[in-house]
Design an enzyme around this catalytic site. Structure first.
Site, mmCIF file in Angstrom:
data_model
loop_
_atom_site.group_PDB
_atom_site.id
_atom_site.type_symbol
_atom_site.label_atom_id
_atom_site.label_comp_id
_atom_site.label_asym_id
_atom_site.label_seq_id
_atom_site.Cartn_x
_atom_site.Cartn_y
_atom_site.Cartn_z
ATOM 1 C CB ALA A 68 -0.917 -0.001 1.226
ATOM 2 C CG ASP A 69 2.692 5.076 -1.533
ATOM 3 O OD1 ASP A 69 3.816 4.836 -1.051
ATOM 4 O OD2 ASP A 69 2.298 6.213 -1.845
#
Length: 197
Positions: A68-69
């Site tokens: 994730a970012d």
């Protein structure tokens, strides 16, 4: 159930993934988080999440790699992690009294098939007006320095939040409802796992 590997060095993402009740192993990706081209926020976070997942996938023989970012967006300006206390103060001044958006990209790659799903979540966050003294005192705690947008919704930064529209967990860094739906596409259902273990 397929083994799950979290491609992240973030203790917050580990803490959030634990809430789903699924066993997982953390593998820290070695990637550059910047991108050369200018992308819309949703494409930016999806691109960076996929980059992290791809960095870890070659080291996994079987399982699901989850990455994730997260970025904060104010008036189309992407606010990542501040470089120093000055930049942190500037970001908080921008957010003061305003609504902004938090985007998190989520990427899941299945090994050995290589099948992948990439998606994102968006949440709107409203800050109450902040005084210069509040900003200075908060920055002095050190909490904002490794957080997108220079605040932690799950920490002391919570005292600045007047309202949230959307997924709270997205603001912290991992949209759990969205991730659970993606995992189900790969045959991993958190409710079913918890019931059977």
């Amino acid at each position: 159930m397929l083994p799950i590997y979290l491609a992240s060095s973030s203790p917050r993402r580990s803490m959030l993934l634990e809430k789903l009740g699924l066993p997982f192993t953390v593998v820290v990706p070695r990637v550059e988080e910047g991108v050369q081209e200018a992308l819309p926020p949703h494409q930016l976070v999806e691109t960076l999440a996929l980059r992290k997942a791809r960095a870890v996938a070659p080291s996994i023989s079987k399982g699901l790699v989850v990455a994730a970012d997260t970025v904060v967006v104010w008036h189309d300006k992407v606010l990542g992690k501040p470089a120093d206390t000055r930049e942190a103060s500037e970001m908080l001044s921008l957010l003061s009294g305003n609504e902004h958006e938090v985007y998190t990209g989520v990427a899941v790659i299945e090994k050995p098939s290589g099948r992948r799903v990439v998606t994102h979540e968006r949440t709107r966050v409203k800050f109450r007006p902040l005084t210069a003294e509040e900003i200075a005192r908060y920055v002095a705690t050190g909490e904002p320095l490794d957080k997108a947008g220079a605040y932690a919704a799950q920490g002391l930064g919570a005292i600045f939040i007047a309202g949230i529209r959307g997924c709270y967990f997205n603001v912290v860094g991992l949209p759990l409802a969205r991730l659970a739906q993606v995992l189900k596409e790969f045959g991993v259902d958190p409710l079913e796992y918890v019931q059977n273990n």
